[in-house]
Design a protein around this motif. Sequence first.
Motif, PDB file in Angstrom:
ATOM      1  N   GLN A  73      23.279  20.926  54.305  1.00  0.00           N
ATOM      2  CA  GLN A  73      23.714  20.127  53.166  1.00  0.00           C
ATOM      3  C   GLN A  73      24.817  20.889  52.434  1.00  0.00           C
ATOM      4  OE1 GLN A  73      20.192  20.795  53.453  1.00  0.00           O
ATOM      5  NE2 GLN A  73      20.082  18.935  54.699  1.00  0.00           N
ATOM      6  N   VAL A  74      25.893  20.179  52.126  1.00  0.00           N
ATOM      7  CA  VAL A  74      27.042  20.787  51.467  1.00  0.00           C
ATOM      8  C   VAL A  74      27.344  20.012  50.184  1.00  0.00           C
ATOM      9  CG1 VAL A  74      29.465  21.467  51.689  1.00  0.00           C
ATOM     10  CG2 VAL A  74      27.991  21.451  53.716  1.00  0.00           C
ATOM     11  N   ASP A  75      27.418  20.732  49.056  1.00  0.00           N
ATOM     12  CA  ASP A  75      27.857  20.135  47.793  1.00  0.00           C
ATOM     13  C   ASP A  75      29.378  20.131  47.769  1.00  0.00           C
ATOM     14  OD1 ASP A  75      25.248  19.952  47.089  1.00  0.00           O
ATOM     15  OD2 ASP A  75      25.346  21.271  45.344  1.00  0.00           O
ATOM     16  N   GLY A  76      29.946  18.950  47.810  1.00  0.00           N
ATOM     17  CA  GLY A  76      31.398  18.854  47.840  1.00  0.00           C
ATOM     18  C   GLY A  76      32.043  19.151  46.498  1.00  0.00           C
ATOM     19  N   ARG A  77      33.264  19.658  46.556  1.00  0.00           N
ATOM     20  CA  ARG A  77      34.064  19.943  45.360  1.00  0.00           C
ATOM     21  C   ARG A  77      35.475  19.431  45.604  1.00  0.00           C
ATOM     22  NH1 ARG A  77      32.810  23.263  41.356  1.00  0.00           N
ATOM     23  NH2 ARG A  77      35.014  23.867  41.193  1.00  0.00           N
ATOM     24  N   PRO A  78      35.758  18.158  45.255  1.00  0.00           N
ATOM     25  CA  PRO A  78      37.114  17.620  45.484  1.00  0.00           C
ATOM     26  C   PRO A  78      38.196  18.434  44.790  1.00  0.00           C
ATOM     27  CG  PRO A  78      35.566  15.867  44.918  1.00  0.00           C
ATOM     28  CD  PRO A  78      34.845  17.152  44.691  1.00  0.00           C
ATOM     29  N   GLN A  79      37.836  19.161  43.712  1.00  0.00           N
ATOM     30  CA  GLN A  79      38.825  19.950  42.974  1.00  0.00           C
ATOM     31  C   GLN A  79      39.110  21.291  43.631  1.00  0.00           C
ATOM     32  OE1 GLN A  79      35.656  19.358  42.235  1.00  0.00           O
ATOM     33  NE2 GLN A  79      34.864  20.646  40.564  1.00  0.00           N
ATOM     34  N   GLY A  80      38.396  21.641  44.694  1.00  0.00           N
ATOM     35  CA  GLY A  80      38.668  22.883  45.407  1.00  0.00           C
ATOM     36  C   GLY A  80      37.596  23.925  45.183  1.00  0.00           C
ATOM     37  N   PRO A  81      37.789  25.148  45.681  1.00  0.00           N
ATOM     38  CA  PRO A  81      36.775  26.195  45.601  1.00  0.00           C
ATOM     39  C   PRO A  81      36.316  26.467  44.175  1.00  0.00           C
ATOM     40  CG  PRO A  81      38.542  26.852  47.084  1.00  0.00           C
ATOM     41  CD  PRO A  81      38.994  25.598  46.415  1.00  0.00           C
ATOM     42  N   ALA A  82      35.024  26.812  44.029  1.00  0.00           N
ATOM     43  CA  ALA A  82      34.489  27.183  42.716  1.00  0.00           C
ATOM     44  C   ALA A  82      34.930  28.583  42.328  1.00  0.00           C
ATOM     45  CB  ALA A  82      32.965  27.099  42.737  1.00  0.00           C
ATOM     46  N   ALA A  83      35.107  29.457  43.324  1.00  0.00           N
ATOM     47  CA  ALA A  83      35.512  30.839  43.046  1.00  0.00           C
ATOM     48  C   ALA A  83      36.998  30.885  42.692  1.00  0.00           C
ATOM     49  CB  ALA A  83      35.244  31.716  44.260  1.00  0.00           C
ATOM     50  N   ALA A  84      37.322  31.697  41.688  1.00  0.00           N
ATOM     51  CA  ALA A  84      38.728  31.886  41.318  1.00  0.00           C
ATOM     52  C   ALA A  84      39.398  32.923  42.215  1.00  0.00           C
ATOM     53  CB  ALA A  84      38.836  32.316  39.866  1.00  0.00           C
ATOM     54  N   GLU A  85      38.595  33.800  42.802  1.00  0.00           N
ATOM     55  CA  GLU A  85      39.088  34.792  43.755  1.00  0.00           C
ATOM     56  C   GLU A  85      38.060  34.945  44.860  1.00  0.00           C
ATOM     57  OE1 GLU A  85      39.846  38.490  41.879  1.00  0.00           O
ATOM     58  OE2 GLU A  85      41.407  37.719  40.526  1.00  0.00           O
ATOM     59  N   ALA A  86      38.524  35.206  46.072  1.00  0.00           N
ATOM     60  CA  ALA A  86      37.586  35.409  47.182  1.00  0.00           C
ATOM     61  C   ALA A  86      38.268  36.128  48.323  1.00  0.00           C
ATOM     62  CB  ALA A  86      37.035  34.066  47.669  1.00  0.00           C
ATOM     63  N   ASP A  87      37.477  36.925  49.034  1.00  0.00           N
ATOM     64  CA  ASP A  87      37.873  37.503  50.316  1.00  0.00           C
ATOM     65  C   ASP A  87      37.046  36.815  51.390  1.00  0.00           C
ATOM     66  OD1 ASP A  87      39.844  39.717  50.027  1.00  0.00           O
ATOM     67  OD2 ASP A  87      38.347  40.429  48.588  1.00  0.00           O
ATOM     68  N   VAL A  88      37.716  36.197  52.336  1.00  0.00           N
ATOM     69  CA  VAL A  88      37.039  35.408  53.373  1.00  0.00           C
ATOM     70  C   VAL A  88      37.320  36.031  54.727  1.00  0.00           C
ATOM     71  CG1 VAL A  88      36.809  33.151  54.451  1.00  0.00           C
ATOM     72  CG2 VAL A  88      37.274  33.313  52.000  1.00  0.00           C
TER      73      VAL A  88
END
Length: 410
Positions: free
Chosen positions: A60-75
């Motif tokens: 199950q995935v909670d969608g975010r049409p506005q984009g990532p919740a994190a302001a910074e990330a290393d992926v």
Amino acid sequence: MPVVDIPGSKSITARALFLAAAADGVTTLVRPLRSDDTEGFAEGLLSLGYRVGRTPDSWQVDGRPQGPAAAEADVYCRDGATTARFLPTLAAAGHGTYRFDASEQMRRRPLLPLTRALRELGVDLRHEEKEGHHPLTVTAKGVVGGEVTLDAGQSSQYLTALLLLGPLTEQGLRIHVTDLVSVPYVEITLAMMRAFGVEVSREGNDFVVPPGGYRATTYPIEPDASTASYFFAAAAVSGGEVTVPGLGEGALQGDLGFVEVLRRMGAEVEIGADRTTVRGTGELRGLTVNMRDISDTMPTLAAIAPFASGPVRIEDVANTRVKECDRLEACAENLRRLGVRVETGPDWIEIHPGAMPKGTEIKSYGDHRIVMSFAVTGLRVPGISFDDPGCVRKTFPGFHEEFGALRARL
């Protein structure tokens, strides 16, 4: 009659994860593939701040049409090409600073046509070491959209990434494609976007994607047709019979077309509404075949070509040289190790059957498809081993157990 349950499609699972993350609401993916590639994609979403709930049979995935919740990330994208190409594109639609890196194998694979197109759309994107390759940093401020030109002659994933991005832009996208390989994979993308509420129109070489976003849904993942090719090929070379449920007339994946190649070689093929059966007849004829649209199954055909009654020539597969390894040369090298005469060109390979191949260690080049393909050769050739059998975890961690069980039944 052996019935083989094939794990979910890697290509469909990756697209579904992107769509679910971008959609408005909670999406449930039913029977997604659980492998190194798809787990890496899910972990990447978690790093970007998306919620992903995983059970054995569904995610199950909670969608975010506005984009990532994190302001910074290393992926870290591991070995996954879809992860490495789709997630930076998804992140570009948000707001923040996101750094992406990948394994040495994935670092060698090209990104430039996609990142050039993203820059053309105004995305602030920087390759940190080698231009056109990972690692890269995206400083995201949303994407306005508009018109963009793309060369997808190396990989249809570049086009898929932009198509998936389109509904997340303010104005939508018009993508002009100058070259395109693996067209059936684009058809998968368009069908899946439709299931999430977006209709893409095509005008010649232009794809027009409207803005407006996606809606969440429950989405079942069909079995992986590329993976099924090894089991269908096993039936053809052994004179046995294999049925794969879940892949039939309505299948999204073009790689099911591999069974038509087996039919041309002499196997019997039945494609039903929700299953496909291949029976070996004791005959495998040589042939010349264009595999541009089903190039992931090129190694499968190369691995059974030594058992054909005449030469097997596979054409228009230049893009296989920029996969996990140079698959065209990897197939040629391993066939020569088996004692088979092989010729290659820029985009073709020709295999000449002769004396029975001899057992040898197969050089995998860390490529799951090389190992799974030559496992089929091992049905007829004693003494085949692999220098890295575990690399199948990329798409099918249980492959050797499942294939061994099929061998026993055949």
